[in-house]
Write a protein that holds these residues in place. Sequence first.
Motif, PDB file in Angstrom:
ATOM      1  N   ASP A  60      18.172  43.442  57.147  1.00  0.00           N
ATOM      2  CA  ASP A  60      17.113  43.267  58.147  1.00  0.00           C
ATOM      3  C   ASP A  60      17.611  43.624  59.544  1.00  0.00           C
ATOM      4  O   ASP A  60      16.822  44.066  60.401  1.00  0.00           O
ATOM      5  N   ARG A  61      18.907  43.448  59.780  1.00  0.00           N
ATOM      6  CA  ARG A  61      19.490  43.805  61.087  1.00  0.00           C
ATOM      7  C   ARG A  61      19.870  45.279  61.158  1.00  0.00           C
ATOM      8  O   ARG A  61      20.423  45.720  62.169  1.00  0.00           O
ATOM      9  N   GLY A  62      19.652  46.017  60.081  1.00  0.00           N
ATOM     10  CA  GLY A  62      19.880  47.452  60.125  1.00  0.00           C
ATOM     11  C   GLY A  62      20.997  47.982  59.257  1.00  0.00           C
ATOM     12  O   GLY A  62      21.285  49.187  59.298  1.00  0.00           O
ATOM     13  N   ALA A  63      21.652  47.143  58.466  1.00  0.00           N
ATOM     14  CA  ALA A  63      22.761  47.622  57.630  1.00  0.00           C
ATOM     15  C   ALA A  63      22.258  48.639  56.607  1.00  0.00           C
ATOM     16  O   ALA A  63      21.229  48.432  55.961  1.00  0.00           O
ATOM     17  N   ASP A  64      22.994  49.731  56.467  1.00  0.00           N
ATOM     18  CA  ASP A  64      22.668  50.774  55.486  1.00  0.00           C
ATOM     19  C   ASP A  64      23.410  50.570  54.174  1.00  0.00           C
ATOM     20  O   ASP A  64      22.947  51.002  53.117  1.00  0.00           O
ATOM     21  N   VAL A  65      24.590  49.951  54.249  1.00  0.00           N
ATOM     22  CA  VAL A  65      25.424  49.690  53.077  1.00  0.00           C
ATOM     23  C   VAL A  65      25.953  48.271  53.204  1.00  0.00           C
ATOM     24  O   VAL A  65      26.298  47.819  54.304  1.00  0.00           O
ATOM     25  N   VAL A  66      26.027  47.566  52.083  1.00  0.00           N
ATOM     26  CA  VAL A  66      26.559  46.203  52.060  1.00  0.00           C
ATOM     27  C   VAL A  66      27.831  46.193  51.224  1.00  0.00           C
ATOM     28  O   VAL A  66      27.854  46.724  50.108  1.00  0.00           O
ATOM     29  N   VAL A  67      28.896  45.598  51.760  1.00  0.00           N
ATOM     30  CA  VAL A  67      30.188  45.511  51.072  1.00  0.00           C
ATOM     31  C   VAL A  67      30.531  44.037  50.895  1.00  0.00           C
ATOM     32  O   VAL A  67      30.410  43.245  51.837  1.00  0.00           O
ATOM     33  N   LEU A  68      30.967  43.686  49.690  1.00  0.00           N
ATOM     34  CA  LEU A  68      31.423  42.323  49.408  1.00  0.00           C
ATOM     35  C   LEU A  68      32.934  42.359  49.191  1.00  0.00           C
ATOM     36  O   LEU A  68      33.409  42.434  48.055  1.00  0.00           O
ATOM     37  N   PRO A  69      33.734  42.331  50.267  1.00  0.00           N
ATOM     38  CA  PRO A  69      35.195  42.347  50.124  1.00  0.00           C
ATOM     39  C   PRO A  69      35.704  40.938  49.856  1.00  0.00           C
ATOM     40  O   PRO A  69      36.557  40.405  50.565  1.00  0.00           O
ATOM     41  N   CYS A  70      35.191  40.352  48.789  1.00  0.00           N
ATOM     42  CA  CYS A  70      35.478  38.961  48.442  1.00  0.00           C
ATOM     43  C   CYS A  70      35.350  38.834  46.934  1.00  0.00           C
ATOM     44  O   CYS A  70      34.303  39.205  46.371  1.00  0.00           O
ATOM     45  N   ASN A  71      36.396  38.353  46.281  1.00  0.00           N
ATOM     46  CA  ASN A  71      36.346  38.253  44.823  1.00  0.00           C
ATOM     47  C   ASN A  71      35.280  37.270  44.356  1.00  0.00           C
ATOM     48  O   ASN A  71      34.540  37.543  43.410  1.00  0.00           O
ATOM     49  N   VAL A  95      37.229  44.460  43.072  1.00  0.00           N
ATOM     50  CA  VAL A  95      37.910  44.090  41.831  1.00  0.00           C
ATOM     51  C   VAL A  95      39.412  44.086  42.108  1.00  0.00           C
ATOM     52  O   VAL A  95      39.928  45.035  42.710  1.00  0.00           O
ATOM     53  N   PRO A  96      40.143  43.035  41.734  1.00  0.00           N
ATOM     54  CA  PRO A  96      41.599  43.038  41.941  1.00  0.00           C
ATOM     55  C   PRO A  96      42.251  44.258  41.300  1.00  0.00           C
ATOM     56  O   PRO A  96      41.807  44.735  40.253  1.00  0.00           O
ATOM     57  N   SER A 118      42.611  30.578  37.060  1.00  0.00           N
ATOM     58  CA  SER A 118      42.202  29.902  35.822  1.00  0.00           C
ATOM     59  C   SER A 118      40.859  30.402  35.281  1.00  0.00           C
ATOM     60  O   SER A 118      40.350  29.858  34.303  1.00  0.00           O
ATOM     61  N   SER A 119      40.303  31.443  35.896  1.00  0.00           N
ATOM     62  CA  SER A 119      38.948  31.870  35.545  1.00  0.00           C
ATOM     63  C   SER A 119      38.919  32.787  34.325  1.00  0.00           C
ATOM     64  O   SER A 119      39.872  33.509  34.021  1.00  0.00           O
ATOM     65  N   ARG A 120      37.807  32.766  33.637  1.00  0.00           N
ATOM     66  CA  ARG A 120      37.549  33.699  32.541  1.00  0.00           C
ATOM     67  C   ARG A 120      37.510  35.129  33.061  1.00  0.00           C
ATOM     68  O   ARG A 120      37.914  36.070  32.380  1.00  0.00           O
ATOM     69  N   TYR A 121      37.018  35.281  34.284  1.00  0.00           N
ATOM     70  CA  TYR A 121      36.924  36.600  34.916  1.00  0.00           C
ATOM     71  C   TYR A 121      38.286  37.281  34.987  1.00  0.00           C
ATOM     72  O   TYR A 121      38.443  38.431  34.569  1.00  0.00           O
ATOM     73  N   ASP A 124      39.605  38.215  31.565  1.00  0.00           N
ATOM     74  CA  ASP A 124      38.943  39.415  31.039  1.00  0.00           C
ATOM     75  C   ASP A 124      39.513  40.681  31.660  1.00  0.00           C
ATOM     76  O   ASP A 124      39.703  41.694  30.976  1.00  0.00           O
ATOM     77  N   LEU A 125      39.790  40.633  32.975  1.00  0.00           N
ATOM     78  CA  LEU A 125      40.371  41.804  33.636  1.00  0.00           C
ATOM     79  C   LEU A 125      41.746  42.130  33.069  1.00  0.00           C
ATOM     80  O   LEU A 125      42.080  43.310  32.862  1.00  0.00           O
ATOM     81  N   ILE A 126      42.542  41.098  32.812  1.00  0.00           N
ATOM     82  CA  ILE A 126      43.869  41.329  32.231  1.00  0.00           C
ATOM     83  C   ILE A 126      43.744  41.936  30.845  1.00  0.00           C
ATOM     84  O   ILE A 126      44.471  42.873  30.486  1.00  0.00           O
ATOM     85  N   GLU A 127      42.804  41.432  30.066  1.00  0.00           N
ATOM     86  CA  GLU A 127      42.604  41.957  28.716  1.00  0.00           C
ATOM     87  C   GLU A 127      42.153  43.411  28.746  1.00  0.00           C
ATOM     88  O   GLU A 127      42.589  44.229  27.933  1.00  0.00           O
ATOM     89  N   ARG A 128      41.300  43.745  29.704  1.00  0.00           N
ATOM     90  CA  ARG A 128      40.755  45.107  29.778  1.00  0.00           C
ATOM     91  C   ARG A 128      41.740  46.106  30.373  1.00  0.00           C
ATOM     92  O   ARG A 128      41.812  47.254  29.945  1.00  0.00           O
TER      93      ARG A 128
END
Length: 266
Positions: A60-71, A95-96, A118-121, A124-128
């Motif tokens: 709404d403030r005008g952002a064209d792209v949104v980035v989530l630099p947070c796991n 993604v780490p 301790s997360s499943r997330y 899963d990343l380690i497994e993949r």
Amino acid sequence: MIVALIDSGFGLLPTAAWLRRMRPDLDLMLSMDPECAPWGPKPADWVADHVVSIARRAVDRGADVVVLPCNTASVTALEHVRADLGDDVPVVGTVPAIKPAAAVCKSVAIWATAATTSSRYQADLIERFGNGSEVVGVACHGLADAIDRGDREGADRAIADAVARTPGDVEGIVLGCTHYPLVADSIVARFPEGVRLFDSAEAVARQTLRRLADLDAAEPGTREFDDRSGASGRVEVYLSGRRGALPPGAEAFAAGRELLAATTAT
């Protein structure tokens, strides 16, 4: 052209600094949330709704792209934000850097918050992406909190504790929290020469620029993609929804000083 970066605290600084170096003409909107930080212990539904509302305000403030630099935001809210904003607004998550680390290191330690470790997330990343490497998680108690305070001494104590619980034969350290690259110099100094650090800030910044290029290709001439004759873009800061300034603690870190200088200049 405006890129909005969203994180509860200082985790957005490394990616924002990379964007500033790569494309100083871009306008950056740094949305932090000190009143509700940290997000990690919050219920997933709350985090998803909260991040969606912050992203919507940024657009709404005008952002064209949104980035989530947070796991936490990426794991919990990324798909919700994409669904809410629709196809016209690219949303870039984090993604780490487990995959690149495991590709070149036989033994890898993932430094992250206790919740992420301790997360499943993460499992899963380690497994993949573990690629047959020996991968262990190391919970870095108090490190992100110390960074958000700008407390280098507290961060050093948390780093020393994490080092003591990291296998001595490790070849690579994945910085699995977006705050941690701010103290990468202190981390690498604690390990023998040759131990490599991996983080995702530069990769997220480069992905953001690719999405900007995609927008330009889809809608040529409709957005400000030129370099504005070398002019520097603006850096705006929002704290829990209100216009503000980077907290003084940002000055404790090189990326924070770069962005503080940019906000002063603009």
